[in-house]
Design a protein around this motif. Structure first.
Motif, mmCIF file in Angstrom:
data_model
loop_
_atom_site.group_PDB
_atom_site.id
_atom_site.type_symbol
_atom_site.label_atom_id
_atom_site.label_comp_id
_atom_site.label_asym_id
_atom_site.label_seq_id
_atom_site.Cartn_x
_atom_site.Cartn_y
_atom_site.Cartn_z
ATOM 1 N N ASP A 74 0.848 -1.194 0.000
ATOM 2 C CA ASP A 74 0.000 0.000 0.000
ATOM 3 C C ASP A 74 0.887 1.249 0.000
ATOM 4 O O ASP A 74 1.760 1.386 0.855
ATOM 5 C CB ASP A 74 -0.883 -0.010 1.249
ATOM 6 C CG ASP A 74 -1.997 1.025 1.187
ATOM 7 O OD1 ASP A 74 -1.784 2.078 0.540
ATOM 8 O OD2 ASP A 74 -3.051 0.800 1.794
ATOM 9 N N PRO A 75 0.703 2.169 -0.936
ATOM 10 C CA PRO A 75 1.537 3.378 -0.959
ATOM 11 C C PRO A 75 1.253 4.321 0.200
ATOM 12 O O PRO A 75 2.050 5.223 0.481
ATOM 13 C CB PRO A 75 1.180 4.027 -2.297
ATOM 14 C CG PRO A 75 -0.199 3.532 -2.607
ATOM 15 C CD PRO A 75 -0.254 2.138 -2.061
ATOM 16 N N ASN A 76 0.126 4.117 0.872
ATOM 17 C CA ASN A 76 -0.239 4.978 1.996
ATOM 18 C C ASN A 76 0.075 4.283 3.314
ATOM 19 O O ASN A 76 -0.478 3.215 3.602
ATOM 20 C CB ASN A 76 -1.729 5.314 1.943
ATOM 21 C CG ASN A 76 -2.105 6.040 0.671
ATOM 22 O OD1 ASN A 76 -1.475 7.036 0.324
ATOM 23 N ND2 ASN A 76 -3.112 5.535 -0.028
ATOM 24 N N PRO A 77 0.963 4.855 4.136
ATOM 25 C CA PRO A 77 1.289 4.246 5.431
ATOM 26 C C PRO A 77 0.054 4.127 6.316
ATOM 27 O O PRO A 77 -0.837 4.983 6.275
ATOM 28 C CB PRO A 77 2.308 5.220 6.030
ATOM 29 C CG PRO A 77 2.856 5.980 4.869
ATOM 30 C CD PRO A 77 1.733 6.089 3.893
ATOM 31 N N TRP A 78 0.016 3.075 7.109
ATOM 32 C CA TRP A 78 -1.105 2.885 8.016
ATOM 33 C C TRP A 78 -0.615 2.143 9.255
ATOM 34 O O TRP A 78 0.509 1.639 9.291
ATOM 35 C CB TRP A 78 -2.259 2.134 7.343
ATOM 36 C CG TRP A 78 -1.892 0.818 6.739
ATOM 37 C CD1 TRP A 78 -1.170 0.613 5.588
ATOM 38 C CD2 TRP A 78 -2.227 -0.484 7.226
ATOM 39 N NE1 TRP A 78 -1.033 -0.732 5.336
ATOM 40 C CE2 TRP A 78 -1.672 -1.434 6.313
ATOM 41 C CE3 TRP A 78 -2.941 -0.943 8.329
ATOM 42 C CZ2 TRP A 78 -1.810 -2.807 6.495
ATOM 43 C CZ3 TRP A 78 -3.081 -2.313 8.507
ATOM 44 C CH2 TRP A 78 -2.525 -3.227 7.596
ATOM 45 N N PRO A 96 5.392 1.754 2.913
ATOM 46 C CA PRO A 96 5.902 1.352 1.594
ATOM 47 C C PRO A 96 7.423 1.288 1.634
ATOM 48 O O PRO A 96 8.077 2.028 2.380
ATOM 49 C CB PRO A 96 5.418 2.474 0.672
ATOM 50 C CG PRO A 96 5.224 3.652 1.565
ATOM 51 C CD PRO A 96 4.797 3.091 2.899
ATOM 52 N N VAL A 107 6.133 10.343 9.529
ATOM 53 C CA VAL A 107 4.961 9.495 9.350
ATOM 54 C C VAL A 107 4.647 8.734 10.632
ATOM 55 O O VAL A 107 3.489 8.599 11.035
ATOM 56 C CB VAL A 107 5.173 8.529 8.167
ATOM 57 C CG1 VAL A 107 4.035 7.516 8.104
ATOM 58 C CG2 VAL A 107 5.259 9.300 6.864
ATOM 59 N N ARG A 110 2.898 11.002 12.953
ATOM 60 C CA ARG A 110 1.513 11.234 12.545
ATOM 61 C C ARG A 110 0.630 10.033 12.877
ATOM 62 O O ARG A 110 -0.487 10.194 13.398
ATOM 63 C CB ARG A 110 1.468 11.530 11.045
ATOM 64 C CG ARG A 110 0.061 11.664 10.472
ATOM 65 C CD ARG A 110 0.080 12.251 9.067
ATOM 66 N NE ARG A 110 0.897 11.475 8.154
ATOM 67 C CZ ARG A 110 0.480 10.382 7.527
ATOM 68 N NH1 ARG A 110 -0.741 9.910 7.755
ATOM 69 N NH2 ARG A 110 1.270 9.746 6.677
#
Length: 396
Positions: A74-78, A96, A107, A110
């Protein structure tokens, strides 16, 4: 990205809820304070100091166990959440590939801030196992900041260059510092006025299962005796040349190695018919392997990465009723060197002689168990946890 370098691998499922103590009351837990544990070790890597302690702190806190990032497509961190144990939630950032350095730290900050905000957590106990997590967590309001220095991470292979500076900053921030052994305490007490040694302890009842007569695990059953056994992480702390020499000089002895191979090439391990590498095992399995050994060994190399270690496996082996042979690790010598059931050897020849003597010791089982129990005394993780809790109260 790696905060500490040495432990980036996951193996199997660790022992779940083996310490659940007072029953589960979801309504009551809603009002528990939060303990945020920032760790370089994954919860399900090897069941050791962080798991023992956090399982106990979960009696009084909702524990968030924040781990190193894992890669994702997934290109979006979670932030992945996993229920790990009673009162413990694993928080695993998913990144990623290629996200590193200050960008990664931003990140992480956040993701962590969002998780705390969503749970309306205004304040937490901050518990650090690695100084490398400081940049994205130091702004969080802390009721108390604890640095549990279980190892000298800066001396491990692959340690980030920034480790020493981050540790300096963490020592300035921490209200109290705990160390995993006396050698580490001696190294840190000059740098923090409120440092306390808490050597890793032992779950005596768990490892005492090895004293019972039982069938061997399937992958150990066919290995001949005498067996010399070691479990733990197999990395640069293990003296590979020593193992090879012992195996060569005593082909009638069989060396059993249990644990993940980390940071060293598996092909660098000696290949002999009497050396048996069985891979990683979960915590519940260890006593059943230990039961089938004749002598437990700690063939550590003497280098920077072992200078301050205080191996948890020493009391675990004794709780399992096995004689122990170790290289001269400082904390092992000072704590167990005069015990009579932990023999110290500073060369391959001395190690072989010590194993021979230990095989004789093992024949006097009653005397061996009596000596081991005298050393273990009141040693327990509950005692360690209670002592830490008292020091935290005094440091607030």
């Amino acid at each position: 990205m790696s905060w500490a370098g040495p432990f980036q691998y996951e193996i199997g499922k660790s022992r779940q809820a083996h310490l659940s103590s007072t029953g589960f009351d979801a309504a009551a837990r809603e009002h528990f304070p939060t303990l945020l544990c920032l760790s370089h070790l994954r919860w399900n890597f090897v069941y050791q100091r962080p798991q023992h302690l956090m399982s106990r702190f979960a009696r009084d806190y909702n524990v968030l166990f924040f781990e190193e990032p894992l890669p994702t497509d997934d290109p979006n961190p979670w932030l992945e959440e996993i229920d790990a144990d009673l009162g413990i939630t694993r928080l695993v950032p998913r990144f990623p590939v290629g996200l590193e350095g200050e960008a990664a730290e931003a990140v992480l900050k956040r993701l962590l801030d969002r998780r705390l905000e969503e749970a309306d957590i205004q304040e937490a106990v901050l518990w650090y196992y690695t100084p490398m997590s400081l940049p994205f967590s130091q702004h969080i309001k802390a009721s108390i900041t604890v640095y549990d220095c279980m190892d000298e991470l800066s001396a491990f292979r692959g340690a980030p260059p920034a480790m020493l500076e981050r540790e300096r900053q963490l020592l300035e921030k921490a209200n109290v510092v705990f160390t995993g052994g006396y050698s580490l305490y001696e190294a840190k007490r000059e740098r923090h006025k409120n440092a306390h040694p808490f050597p890793s302890s032992v779950d005596i009842a768990h490892f005492a299962q090895a004293r019972e007569e039982q069938a061997d695990p399937a992958d150990q059953a066919a290995i001949p005796h005498p067996r010399l056994g070691f479990y733990g992480v197999i990395d640069e702390r293990l003296d590979i040349d020593l193992l090879d020499t012992i195996a060569q000089q005593r082909p009638d002895w069989h060396i059993v190695l249990i644990g993940p191979v980390v940071k060293i090439a598996p092909e660098s391990l000696p290949k002999r018919d009497n050396i048996h590498l069985l891979g990683g095992k979960v915590y519940d399995e260890l006593p059943h392997y230990l039961a089938g050994w004749d002598v437990a060994i700690m063939p550590f190399a003497l280098n920077e990465s072992t200078r301050f270690i205080s191996p948890t496996k020493t009391p675990e082996y004794l709780a399992g009723g096995k004689p122990v042979v170790s290289t001269p690790i400082t904390d092992v010598v000072r704590t167990y060197g005069q015990s009579g059931v932990v023999r110290i050897a500073d060369s391959a020849e001395a190690f072989i002689s010590a194993v021979e003597a230990s095989l004789v010791d093992a024949q006097d089982r009653e005397g061996l168990l009596k000596a081991a129990d005298a050393i273990l005394g009141e040693m327990s993780w509950d005692t360690t946890w209670q002592g830490m809790t008292e020091q935290m109260k005094c440091a607030r």
